[in-house]
Structure formats: structure tokens, C-alpha cells
Design a protein around this motif. Structure first.
Motif, PDB file in Angstrom:
ATOM      1  N   SER A 244      -5.181 -14.436 108.213  1.00  0.00           N
ATOM      2  CA  SER A 244      -6.033 -14.553 107.029  1.00  0.00           C
ATOM      3  C   SER A 244      -6.585 -15.965 106.973  1.00  0.00           C
ATOM      4  O   SER A 244      -5.830 -16.931 107.076  1.00  0.00           O
ATOM      5  CB  SER A 244      -5.237 -14.246 105.760  1.00  0.00           C
ATOM      6  OG  SER A 244      -4.772 -12.910 105.773  1.00  0.00           O
TER       7      SER A 244
ATOM      8  N   ASN B  79      -9.354 -18.533 104.860  1.00  0.00           N
ATOM      9  CA  ASN B  79     -10.270 -18.815 103.749  1.00  0.00           C
ATOM     10  C   ASN B  79     -11.291 -19.846 104.199  1.00  0.00           C
ATOM     11  O   ASN B  79     -10.941 -20.848 104.820  1.00  0.00           O
ATOM     12  CB  ASN B  79      -9.509 -19.350 102.541  1.00  0.00           C
ATOM     13  CG  ASN B  79      -8.482 -18.363 102.018  1.00  0.00           C
ATOM     14  OD1 ASN B  79      -8.635 -17.153 102.164  1.00  0.00           O
ATOM     15  ND2 ASN B  79      -7.436 -18.865 101.413  1.00  0.00           N
TER      16      ASN B  79
ATOM     17  N   HIS C  36     -14.966 -22.113 103.103  1.00  0.00           N
ATOM     18  CA  HIS C  36     -16.010 -22.544 102.169  1.00  0.00           C
ATOM     19  C   HIS C  36     -17.297 -22.659 102.972  1.00  0.00           C
ATOM     20  O   HIS C  36     -17.386 -23.460 103.907  1.00  0.00           O
ATOM     21  CB  HIS C  36     -15.656 -23.883 101.528  1.00  0.00           C
ATOM     22  CG  HIS C  36     -16.699 -24.405 100.609  1.00  0.00           C
ATOM     23  ND1 HIS C  36     -17.021 -23.782  99.412  1.00  0.00           N
ATOM     24  CD2 HIS C  36     -17.535 -25.484 100.713  1.00  0.00           C
ATOM     25  CE1 HIS C  36     -17.990 -24.458  98.819  1.00  0.00           C
ATOM     26  NE2 HIS C  36     -18.322 -25.483  99.589  1.00  0.00           N
TER      27      HIS C  36
ATOM     28  N   THR D 255     -13.014  -9.990 103.973  1.00  0.00           N
ATOM     29  CA  THR D 255     -12.248  -9.139 103.070  1.00  0.00           C
ATOM     30  C   THR D 255     -12.638  -9.346 101.609  1.00  0.00           C
ATOM     31  O   THR D 255     -12.456  -8.452 100.784  1.00  0.00           O
ATOM     32  CB  THR D 255     -10.734  -9.396 103.230  1.00  0.00           C
ATOM     33  OG1 THR D 255     -10.457 -10.778 102.985  1.00  0.00           O
ATOM     34  CG2 THR D 255     -10.283  -9.046 104.647  1.00  0.00           C
ATOM     35  N   GLU D 256     -13.195 -10.531 101.294  1.00  0.00           N
ATOM     36  CA  GLU D 256     -13.576 -10.806  99.902  1.00  0.00           C
ATOM     37  C   GLU D 256     -14.501 -12.003  99.841  1.00  0.00           C
ATOM     38  O   GLU D 256     -14.294 -12.986 100.550  1.00  0.00           O
ATOM     39  CB  GLU D 256     -12.328 -11.082  99.061  1.00  0.00           C
ATOM     40  CG  GLU D 256     -12.597 -11.315  97.595  1.00  0.00           C
ATOM     41  CD  GLU D 256     -11.344 -11.667  96.808  1.00  0.00           C
ATOM     42  OE1 GLU D 256     -11.455 -11.838  95.577  1.00  0.00           O
ATOM     43  OE2 GLU D 256     -10.256 -11.793  97.421  1.00  0.00           O
TER      44      GLU D 256
ATOM     45  N   VAL E 189     -14.996 -14.595  97.293  1.00  0.00           N
ATOM     46  CA  VAL E 189     -14.245 -15.009  96.101  1.00  0.00           C
ATOM     47  C   VAL E 189     -15.167 -15.587  95.045  1.00  0.00           C
ATOM     48  O   VAL E 189     -15.043 -15.281  93.851  1.00  0.00           O
ATOM     49  CB  VAL E 189     -13.169 -16.053  96.489  1.00  0.00           C
ATOM     50  CG1 VAL E 189     -12.395 -16.515  95.255  1.00  0.00           C
ATOM     51  CG2 VAL E 189     -12.221 -15.468  97.531  1.00  0.00           C
TER      52      VAL E 189
ATOM     53  N   ASP F 266     -17.155 -19.226  98.665  1.00  0.00           N
ATOM     54  CA  ASP F 266     -15.763 -19.204  99.098  1.00  0.00           C
ATOM     55  C   ASP F 266     -15.453 -17.771  99.511  1.00  0.00           C
ATOM     56  O   ASP F 266     -15.648 -16.839  98.711  1.00  0.00           O
ATOM     57  CB  ASP F 266     -14.822 -19.630  97.977  1.00  0.00           C
ATOM     58  CG  ASP F 266     -14.995 -21.095  97.604  1.00  0.00           C
ATOM     59  OD1 ASP F 266     -15.390 -21.891  98.485  1.00  0.00           O
ATOM     60  OD2 ASP F 266     -14.733 -21.445  96.436  1.00  0.00           O
ATOM     61  N   ILE F 267     -14.979 -17.596 100.738  1.00  0.00           N
ATOM     62  CA  ILE F 267     -14.734 -16.245 101.233  1.00  0.00           C
ATOM     63  C   ILE F 267     -13.340 -16.150 101.856  1.00  0.00           C
ATOM     64  O   ILE F 267     -12.754 -17.151 102.272  1.00  0.00           O
ATOM     65  CB  ILE F 267     -15.791 -15.808 102.279  1.00  0.00           C
ATOM     66  CG1 ILE F 267     -15.655 -16.644 103.560  1.00  0.00           C
ATOM     67  CG2 ILE F 267     -17.201 -15.911 101.693  1.00  0.00           C
ATOM     68  CD1 ILE F 267     -16.494 -16.109 104.719  1.00  0.00           C
ATOM     69  N   ARG F 268     -12.837 -14.923 101.916  1.00  0.00           N
ATOM     70  CA  ARG F 268     -11.600 -14.631 102.641  1.00  0.00           C
ATOM     71  C   ARG F 268     -11.938 -13.752 103.839  1.00  0.00           C
ATOM     72  O   ARG F 268     -12.736 -12.802 103.708  1.00  0.00           O
ATOM     73  CB  ARG F 268     -10.593 -13.910 101.744  1.00  0.00           C
ATOM     74  CG  ARG F 268     -10.199 -14.678 100.493  1.00  0.00           C
ATOM     75  CD  ARG F 268      -9.025 -13.994  99.783  1.00  0.00           C
ATOM     76  NE  ARG F 268      -8.902 -14.425  98.411  1.00  0.00           N
ATOM     77  CZ  ARG F 268      -8.326 -15.558  98.025  1.00  0.00           C
ATOM     78  NH1 ARG F 268      -7.833 -16.372  98.941  1.00  0.00           N
ATOM     79  NH2 ARG F 268      -8.252 -15.875  96.738  1.00  0.00           N
ATOM     80  N   THR F 269     -11.341 -14.058 104.966  1.00  0.00           N
ATOM     81  CA  THR F 269     -11.574 -13.265 106.170  1.00  0.00           C
ATOM     82  C   THR F 269     -10.245 -12.916 106.828  1.00  0.00           C
ATOM     83  O   THR F 269      -9.202 -13.502 106.515  1.00  0.00           O
ATOM     84  CB  THR F 269     -12.447 -14.026 107.189  1.00  0.00           C
ATOM     85  OG1 THR F 269     -11.691 -15.117 107.744  1.00  0.00           O
ATOM     86  CG2 THR F 269     -13.718 -14.562 106.553  1.00  0.00           C
ATOM     87  N   GLU F 270     -10.317 -11.982 107.767  1.00  0.00           N
ATOM     88  CA  GLU F 270      -9.123 -11.589 108.521  1.00  0.00           C
ATOM     89  C   GLU F 270      -9.495 -11.386 109.982  1.00  0.00           C
ATOM     90  O   GLU F 270     -10.500 -10.726 110.289  1.00  0.00           O
ATOM     91  CB  GLU F 270      -8.524 -10.301 107.951  1.00  0.00           C
ATOM     92  CG  GLU F 270      -7.253  -9.857 108.663  1.00  0.00           C
ATOM     93  CD  GLU F 270      -6.692  -8.574 108.074  1.00  0.00           C
ATOM     94  OE1 GLU F 270      -6.099  -7.794 108.845  1.00  0.00           O
ATOM     95  OE2 GLU F 270      -6.853  -8.343 106.859  1.00  0.00           O
TER      96      GLU F 270
END
Length: 213
Positions: A19, A21, A23, A63-64, A66, A75-79
Motif C-alpha cells: 500500500s 500513499n 501526494h 484504491t482511493e 483521499v 492525495d491518493i492511495r494505491t496498491e
């Protein structure tokens, strides 16, 4: 399989299952993320090592998102999904600000090696104990892979990239074992040296040598 993917080169190594995160503030990558999220398509993060975009990288999915700021920064979340190999970099993609690459996905053996992994996990815990650091490993020991703990082992960027290029789990575990076997004695030696320096000048209770033996 060979296909085209948009790429977001970064000076880090991302592993499958990780995971991450981010910017996002550059215009080209704001465009990339907006399109990838809207179309539900992954993008690639090839590692940048010594100011060069490397051959290997990891495909990631968003995934999101944010937060989106007023100026469009995000701001994003990735996997991480899978390891890819760059066959050709497309520096200018028609009608896009970002670059892309033609990639393939080499076979990657990821089967759990529980007994082998336990030695590495024990070594990492010893490393953290000596360094007096605390990092949470979220999975139970028996579910951990080399990818899960690679960032906990104190590897350099170059070493993390070398690990990414190993496409068998037993090879990655052996790489981590050799690394820990090399650095743990060095770090323990430094800690002992620090202890000796700190003791210098203190009143110490030491037993004298007995000549009458």
C-alpha cells in the motif's frame, strides 16, 4: 502479455501487495491519476535509480482518492499489483502530458516459504531491537512474504531494486538473509562501541586480575 501502460517514475521501489500513499502535484501526473481512476485502469511505477528510469517496476491500482485540493493536487492511495519489465519507454504519448511504456510481465513465483521466511523475520526483529525502532508488520508471520518485509530490512534503494528484479520467492528470501547476516554484526559492533564510549570516565566496579591462581 505485452501492453501499453502510463507510467509515473519515482525514486522509490514499490512491491506487489504494498500500500502506497502519494501526494500528486505535477500537472502530467494529475492528468494520469484522474484518467486512471475514472477508467479504472492501473498505471506503472518504474523505479528511478541514480537518476535513471530502470527496466523493472510495479503495476499499481488506485484504491482511493483521499483528497483533491483547490489547485488540483491530490492525495491518493494505491496498491501494488505485479512486477513488469519495460520494453520501450514512450516519452511523448499523443494528446497526453504524461509518458508511457510498452511492458511485459515476467513469471514471478510468489508461493509462501514459511520456514525460510521465519529466519528473515527473526533477523528483522533483531535489527529493529538493536536500532531501537518500532515498525508494525500487519500480517501474521505465517502469511508474510519477502515483499511484505523488504522495506523493514534497511535496504538501500539500489538493494530494494535488486530485490524487485528477483522473480522467485526463495531467491528474494536468500537475498534478505544475506543482507541481514552482513549488517547485523556491524550494527551490533557499533552498539558495543557506543556503550564503551559512554562508559569511559564513569566509576566502574571491576574485579582485578588475580595473580595467585
Amino acid at each position: 502479455m505485452i501492453n501499453f501502460i502510463p507510467i509515473f517514475p519515482l525514486g522509490i521501489v514499490v512491491y506487489p501487495g504494498e500500500s502506497l500513499n502519494l501526494h500528486v502535484f505535477e500537472e502530467r501526473y494529475k492528468q494520469l491519476i484522474t484518467e486512471s481512476f475514472k477508467e479504472k485502469k492501473p498505471f506503472g511505477i518504474p523505479s528511478v535509480v541514480n537518476n535513471n528510469v530502470t527496466e523493472m517496476g510495479t503495476l499499481v491500482k488506485i484504491t482511493e482518492i483521499v483528497q483533491v485540493y483547490e489547485d488540483g493536487k491530490m492525495d491518493i492511495r494505491t496498491e501494488g499489483i505485479s512486477v513488469f519489465r519495460v520494453l520501450e519507454v514512450i516519452k511523448r504519448v499523443p494528446d497526453k502530458l504524461y509518458s508511457g511504456a510498452i511492458v511485459d510481465y515476467p513469471p514471478n513465483e510468489t508461493q509462501l516459504k514459511v520456514a525460510m521466511m521465519q529466519q528473515v523475520i527473526n533477523g528483522i526483529r533483531e535489527l529493529h531491537r538493536v536500532l531501537k525502532v518500532s515498525k508494525e508488520i500487519k500480517k501474521p508471520d505465517e502469511q508474510l512474504t519477502s515483499y511484505d518485509i523488504a522495506h523493514h530490512a534497511g535496504l538501500t534503494l539500489e538493494e530494494e531494486y535488486e530485490l524487485l528484479g528477483l522473480l522467485r520467492e526463495d531467491q528474494r528470501i536468500e537475498y534478505l538473509k544475506r543482507h541481514l547476516n552482513k549488517i547485523l554484526p556491524m550494527i551490533n559492533g557499533i552498539e558495543n562501541l557506543k556503550e564503551k564510549i559512554q562508559l569511559n570516565g564513569h566509576f566502574r566496579e571491576l574485579k582485578g586480575f588475580n595473580f595467585d591462581f
